[in-house]
Every structure is written in structure tokens, then in C-alpha cells.
Design an enzyme around this catalytic site. Structure first.
Site, PDB file in Angstrom:
ATOM      1  N   SER A 220       6.524   7.410  -5.868  1.00  0.00           N
ATOM      2  CA  SER A 220       5.984   5.966  -6.348  1.00  0.00           C
ATOM      3  C   SER A 220       6.104   5.773  -7.882  1.00  0.00           C
ATOM      4  CB  SER A 220       4.510   5.915  -5.855  1.00  0.00           C
ATOM      5  OG  SER A 220       4.448   5.473  -4.641  1.00  0.00           O
TER       6      SER A 220
ATOM      7  N   ALA B 189      -3.919   7.336  -5.487  1.00  0.00           N
ATOM      8  CA  ALA B 189      -3.639   8.584  -5.060  1.00  0.00           C
ATOM      9  C   ALA B 189      -2.137   8.703  -4.375  1.00  0.00           C
ATOM     10  CB  ALA B 189      -4.686   9.016  -4.075  1.00  0.00           C
ATOM     11  N   PRO B 190      -1.484   9.796  -4.501  1.00  0.00           N
ATOM     12  CA  PRO B 190      -1.654  10.825  -5.206  1.00  0.00           C
ATOM     13  C   PRO B 190      -1.440  11.070  -6.803  1.00  0.00           C
ATOM     14  CG  PRO B 190       0.613  11.035  -4.167  1.00  0.00           C
ATOM     15  CD  PRO B 190      -0.097   9.745  -3.836  1.00  0.00           C
ATOM     16  N   GLY B 191      -0.974   9.828  -7.425  1.00  0.00           N
ATOM     17  CA  GLY B 191      -1.078   9.860  -8.760  1.00  0.00           C
ATOM     18  C   GLY B 191       0.190   9.405  -9.672  1.00  0.00           C
ATOM     19  N   GLY B 192       1.176   9.075  -8.947  1.00  0.00           N
ATOM     20  CA  GLY B 192       2.404   8.689  -9.638  1.00  0.00           C
ATOM     21  C   GLY B 192       2.403   7.388 -10.516  1.00  0.00           C
TER      22      GLY B 192
ATOM     23  N   ASP C 128      -9.462   5.837  -5.774  1.00  0.00           N
ATOM     24  CA  ASP C 128      -8.972   5.943  -4.526  1.00  0.00           C
ATOM     25  C   ASP C 128      -9.799   7.055  -3.689  1.00  0.00           C
ATOM     26  OD1 ASP C 128      -7.070   6.807  -2.325  1.00  0.00           O
ATOM     27  OD2 ASP C 128      -5.519   5.876  -3.681  1.00  0.00           O
TER      28      ASP C 128
ATOM     29  N   ASP D  56     -14.039   2.251  -3.060  1.00  0.00           N
ATOM     30  CA  ASP D  56     -13.132   1.251  -2.649  1.00  0.00           C
ATOM     31  C   ASP D  56     -12.723   0.290  -3.806  1.00  0.00           C
ATOM     32  OD1 ASP D  56     -12.087  -1.232  -1.571  1.00  0.00           O
ATOM     33  OD2 ASP D  56     -13.557  -1.191   0.179  1.00  0.00           O
TER      34      ASP D  56
ATOM     35  N   ASP E  42      -1.536  -0.491  -6.596  1.00  0.00           N
ATOM     36  CA  ASP E  42      -0.653  -0.180  -5.397  1.00  0.00           C
ATOM     37  C   ASP E  42      -1.124   0.175  -4.108  1.00  0.00           C
ATOM     38  OD1 ASP E  42       1.945   0.456  -4.415  1.00  0.00           O
ATOM     39  OD2 ASP E  42       2.167   2.718  -5.157  1.00  0.00           O
TER      40      ASP E  42
ATOM     41  N   LYS F 123       2.845  -6.259  -0.758  1.00  0.00           N
ATOM     42  CA  LYS F 123       3.373  -5.647   0.143  1.00  0.00           C
ATOM     43  C   LYS F 123       3.623  -6.724   1.052  1.00  0.00           C
ATOM     44  CE  LYS F 123       2.013  -1.589  -1.261  1.00  0.00           C
ATOM     45  NZ  LYS F 123       2.881  -0.912  -2.060  1.00  0.00           N
TER      46      LYS F 123
HETATM   47  C1  LIG Z   1       1.031   3.672  -1.655  1.00  0.00           C
HETATM   48  S1  LIG Z   1      -0.232   4.816  -1.980  1.00  0.00           S
HETATM   49  C2  LIG Z   1      -0.318   4.743  -3.732  1.00  0.00           C
HETATM   50  C3  LIG Z   1       0.401   5.615  -4.521  1.00  0.00           C
HETATM   51  C4  LIG Z   1       0.484   5.646  -5.753  1.00  0.00           C
HETATM   52  N1  LIG Z   1       0.598   4.559  -6.515  1.00  0.00           N
HETATM   53  C5  LIG Z   1       1.195   6.890  -6.641  1.00  0.00           C
HETATM   54  O1  LIG Z   1       2.144   6.588  -7.409  1.00  0.00           O
HETATM   55  O2  LIG Z   1       1.124   7.989  -6.454  1.00  0.00           O
HETATM   56  C6  LIG Z   1      -1.586   3.639  -1.858  1.00  0.00           C
HETATM   57  C7  LIG Z   1      -2.886   3.999  -1.741  1.00  0.00           C
HETATM   58  O3  LIG Z   1      -4.208   3.155  -1.812  1.00  0.00           O
HETATM   59  C8  LIG Z   1      -4.989   3.734  -1.283  1.00  0.00           C
HETATM   60  N2  LIG Z   1      -5.929   2.668  -0.944  1.00  0.00           N
HETATM   61  C9  LIG Z   1      -5.688   1.790   0.093  1.00  0.00           C
HETATM   62  N3  LIG Z   1      -6.733   1.009   0.360  1.00  0.00           N
HETATM   63  C10 LIG Z   1      -7.669   1.336  -0.656  1.00  0.00           C
HETATM   64  C11 LIG Z   1      -8.982   0.813  -1.100  1.00  0.00           C
HETATM   65  N4  LIG Z   1      -9.597  -0.125  -0.407  1.00  0.00           N
HETATM   66  N5  LIG Z   1      -9.749   1.343  -2.038  1.00  0.00           N
HETATM   67  C12 LIG Z   1      -8.931   2.318  -2.860  1.00  0.00           C
HETATM   68  N6  LIG Z   1      -7.918   2.880  -2.439  1.00  0.00           N
HETATM   69  C13 LIG Z   1      -7.057   2.273  -1.266  1.00  0.00           C
HETATM   70  C14 LIG Z   1      -4.704   4.463  -0.282  1.00  0.00           C
HETATM   71  O4  LIG Z   1      -5.713   5.659  -0.220  1.00  0.00           O
HETATM   72  C15 LIG Z   1      -3.284   5.241  -0.808  1.00  0.00           C
HETATM   73  O5  LIG Z   1      -3.799   6.727  -1.590  1.00  0.00           O
END
Ligand SMILES: C[S@@+](CC[C@H](N)C(=O)[O-])C[C@H]1O[C@@H](n2cnc3c(N)ncnc32)[C@H](O)[C@@H]1O
Length: 367
Positions: free
Chosen positions: A199, A232-235, A251, A271, A287, A316
Site C-alpha cells: 500500500s 496497519a500494517p504501516g505502509g 488502527d 476507531d 486508507d 473505495k
Molecule cells: C487497506 S488497510 C490499510 C493499509 C495501510 N494504509 C498500509 O499502508 O499499510 C485498511 C486498514 O483500515 C483499518 N480500519 C478499517 N476500519 C477502521 C476503523 N473504523 N478504524 C480504524 N481502522 C480501521 C483496518 O484494520 C486495516 O488495517
């Protein structure tokens, strides 16, 4: 009522998004002049490109979300002889009045396209040499083969020869000030070994696409602060910390690799839709996988509350009706910011590293 002359356009896009790409271009043309009685040829699906006739003499590349590249189509050649593709191409290019600053041979971003790219790599030097001899190409290489001050030639139009397959070619031109500056409209990024997810490439590309070099160094400086929602995971956080920016990563999931214990990262298991920063930050990045309307509302709320100055976020896309979902999400943001008297600039693109999503850059501007 007068009919204006038709102009053929060639647009590249992510395979599967041809309808969205065509619909957007048609809409832009209609905004210039309502189209009267123009029949549109059906748009082929999953080809990675759109060929469309519009009665618009100009389109704005930066306002097209789904188009990777914008090319004014000048000629199309249906049956290139296998033994000599050069002669018919040179004859067609000779009819164009311009001198070009670059020659780009391109294919679609599809499996079929990949099979043609070995041929375009071999063919490029042949066509280039012939065009230089004819004085059609002035791309910064002098006759003795040394590089000249090519930046002076950057303002010249580019010549594109797009091969849908090995036996046909679409010849067109692009304006360097109104197009993507990358071959095939693709800003490829190298995967950094240290980043914890792929990501990271989306945010790296967004920074390149939405901000010029000056803006990048002004808006992304060491010592700044950011919130990363859905980190998460942190990209995405990694792109910030590598620039010396302190990140609160929100996250419930775990941060991985170097991001798990990074001195510039504070991981908050909360959240993202309920999170409020202790104090305003420079950047909001987001994201989270959620409905675009919900993410749009959240982004607008952060700007209205004054919690951030700049944001990059993903929307999305639903399974169907991509364009109307994008329109209503971006429209909702514009309305909230306009109602609040906030001056801003917003750009949106479906980036090369985006999948069923688009990326948006939103920044406050001075009034
Ligand atoms: C596509 S991943 C993100 C990848 C991240 N941008 C990266 O570069 O590694 C989506 C993330 O959104 C988190 N997520 C979804 N709904 C959430 C919420 N309401 N609050 C916090 N995190 C949330 C999920 O746990 C997931 O880790």
C-alpha cells in the site's frame, strides 16, 4: 444549431474502468457544448484504453479521474504489414504538422499489451532514428548522439504511437502541460524494502502525481505531524516517517516491521471514525476500507474542525456506478467546505497502484 468538428481522443485507463473513463470524457465535452445527435461507438471492456470521438477540441487531463493519459488521436492504421511497419507509420506521421519533443511507443496495461511490448522495445530505436533524420523529433539528442539541454524541448508536444496489437497502430499527440508525464500514464514506484506493505506505493505515487517538487518539499517537511487513519500494517505511515514526519497511527490491527517500534510512530488502537486529535496536525492520511460517502463525510469534518491542513485519502469504489459514487462523495466534500468558507484545492485520480478505488488530495489554500 451548429455542429463543431469532431475530435478523436485516446485515453488510457485501468482495465475494467473504460466505461467510467469514457463517461467522464463525454461529460467534460458536454460541459463545453451540449452534444447534438452524436452517436458514440460502444466502448470495449477490459482493454485498458478508450477511443472516443467528441465535439470538444480540448479536454482537461487533471480533471479526469479515470484517465491515465490524454491523447489527441490523429491517425489510425488498421493493417500494418508484418515485414515493414515502419513505412506506413512514417507516412502517417509525416502528415502531422508538428515537431515533437518525445516519441512514446505504448501498449495497453493488459496481458495482451504485455505480449506487444517486446516488439515496441525493439521498434522504438528504428522509428526514433527515422524521425530524427526527418527532423520530426527533437528530443534532446544531438547528431553526434550526446544529450543536449533537453529541458528546453520539454514544451514540445509528444508523439504517441499506441499499438492495440502488433498489426494496428493509433497515432496521436499529447500536450506536456495537459497530460501525464509518464509512459503509458503509469507512475511506477519501486517497492521500498523496509516498508511493511505494498500500500505504501499508493501514497508514494499520490505524492508524485498531486504535488510538484516544490510543493512536496514545502508540504512534507521533517518535524511536521500526521494522523494515519486505518494505518496497519504501516505502509502509508512509512512514507511519512521516512520524511521525518511524526505519525499517530490509528488502527485496531498491528503495525508491522520497522513501524511496530518506530520512534516517530505512536500506535493508537482506536476507531478512526471516532478518533479526535489532541491538537491540530499538518496531515491527515486515510486508507480505511469503508463506503466512500462515509469517508468523504469524515474528511470534510476534519477540515471544518480545523484538525488538519492537508489530506490524502482513498475512496473505495462500489461494485457498480463508480462515477456516481465518486461524484456524490466529492460533491459532499465541496459542499461542506464551501458552506464553511474554506478555500481549498482538491484533485482526484485513479492511480496506477489503486485497484477498485481512487485517491484524493485535499489541501487548504490561502483565500
Ligand atoms: C487497506 S488497510 C490499510 C493499509 C495501510 N494504509 C498500509 O499502508 O499499510 C485498511 C486498514 O483500515 C483499518 N480500519 C478499517 N476500519 C477502521 C476503523 N473504523 N478504524 C480504524 N481502522 C480501521 C483496518 O484494520 C486495516 O488495517
Amino acid at each position: 444549431m451548429t455542429h463543431t468538428k469532431q475530435q478523436d481522443w485516446l485515453l488510457y485507463c485501468r482495465p475494467g474502468f473504460e466505461q467510467d473513463c469514457a463517461q467522464e470524457a463525454l461529460r467534460q465535452a458536454k460541459q463545453q457544448r451540449p452534444i447534438i445527435g452524436v452517436e458514440q461507438a460502444p466502448i470495449a471492456a477490459d482493454t485498458g484504453y478508450v477511443q472516443i470521438a467528441l465535439n470538444a477540441q480540448s479536454l482537461s487531463y487533471k480533471d479526469l479521474i479515470f484517465a491515465r493519459q490524454l491523447i489527441r488521436l490523429e491517425h489510425s492504421i488498421e493493417a500494418l504489414p508484418e515485414r515493414d511497419r515502419l513505412t506506413p507509420l512514417l507516412a502517417a506521421i509525416a502528415k502531422l504538422p508538428q515537431t515533437f519533443g518525445a516519441l512514446w511507443l505504448e501498449v495497453a496495461d493488459t496481458n495482451d499489451g504485455k505480449t506487444v511490448s517486446a516488439f515496441t522495445r525493439r521498434f522504438q530505436p528504428l522509428l526514433e532514428t527515422a524521425l530524427r533524420e526527418q527532423g520530426k523529433l527533437q528530443d534532446g539528442v544531438s547528431e553526434d548522439g550526446t544529450q543536449t539541454e533537453s529541458y528546453k524541448l520539454n514544451h514540445l508536444p509528444r508523439l504517441h504511437v499506441f499499438f492495440p496489437d502488433k498489426s494496428s497502430a493509433l497515432i496521436g499527440t499529447s500536450d506536456p502541460y495537459n497530460s501525464s508525464s509518464s509512459l503509458m500514464g503509469i507512475h511506477r514506484q519501486n517497492m521500498p524494502a523496509e516498508a511493511p506493505s505494498r500500500s505504501t506505493l499508493k501514497l508514494a505515487e499520490a505524492i508524485e502525481v498531486f504535488m510538484d517538487k516544490g510543493e512536496q518539499s514545502r508540504l512534507l517537511r521533517a518535524g511536521m505531524t500526521a494522523i494515519d487513519l486505518g494505518a496497519a500494517p504501516g505502509g502509508w505511515s512509512w512514507q511519512m516517517v521516512k520524511r521525518g514526519i511524526r505519525v499517530a497511527a490509528v488502527d485496531n490491527g498491528p503495525m508491522k516491521g520497522v513501524l511496530a517500534k518506530h520512534p516517530l510512530v505512536e500506535h493508537l488502537r482506536q476507531d478512526g471514525f471516532k478518533f479526535a486529535p489532541r491538537k491540530a496536525v499538518d496531515w491527515l492520511i486515510c486508507d480505511m476500507v469503508e463506503k466512500p460517502a462515509k469517508v468523504a463525510d469524515l474528511m470534510a469534518a476534519w477540515f471544518v474542525a480545523g484538525w488538519c491542513k492537508h489530506a490524502i485519502f482513498n475512496l473505495k469504489l462500489p461494485m457498480k456506478q463508480h462515477l456516481s459514487a465518486v461524484d456524490s462523495a466529492l460533491g459532499a466534500i465541496r459542499k461542506k467546505l464551501d458552506d464553511d468558507g474554506i478555500n481549498y484545492r482538491m484533485s482526484a485520480k485513479q492511480l496506477y497502484h489503486d485497484r477498485e478505488e481512487i485517491t484524493v488530495f485535499l489541501t487548504k489554500t490561502k483565500g
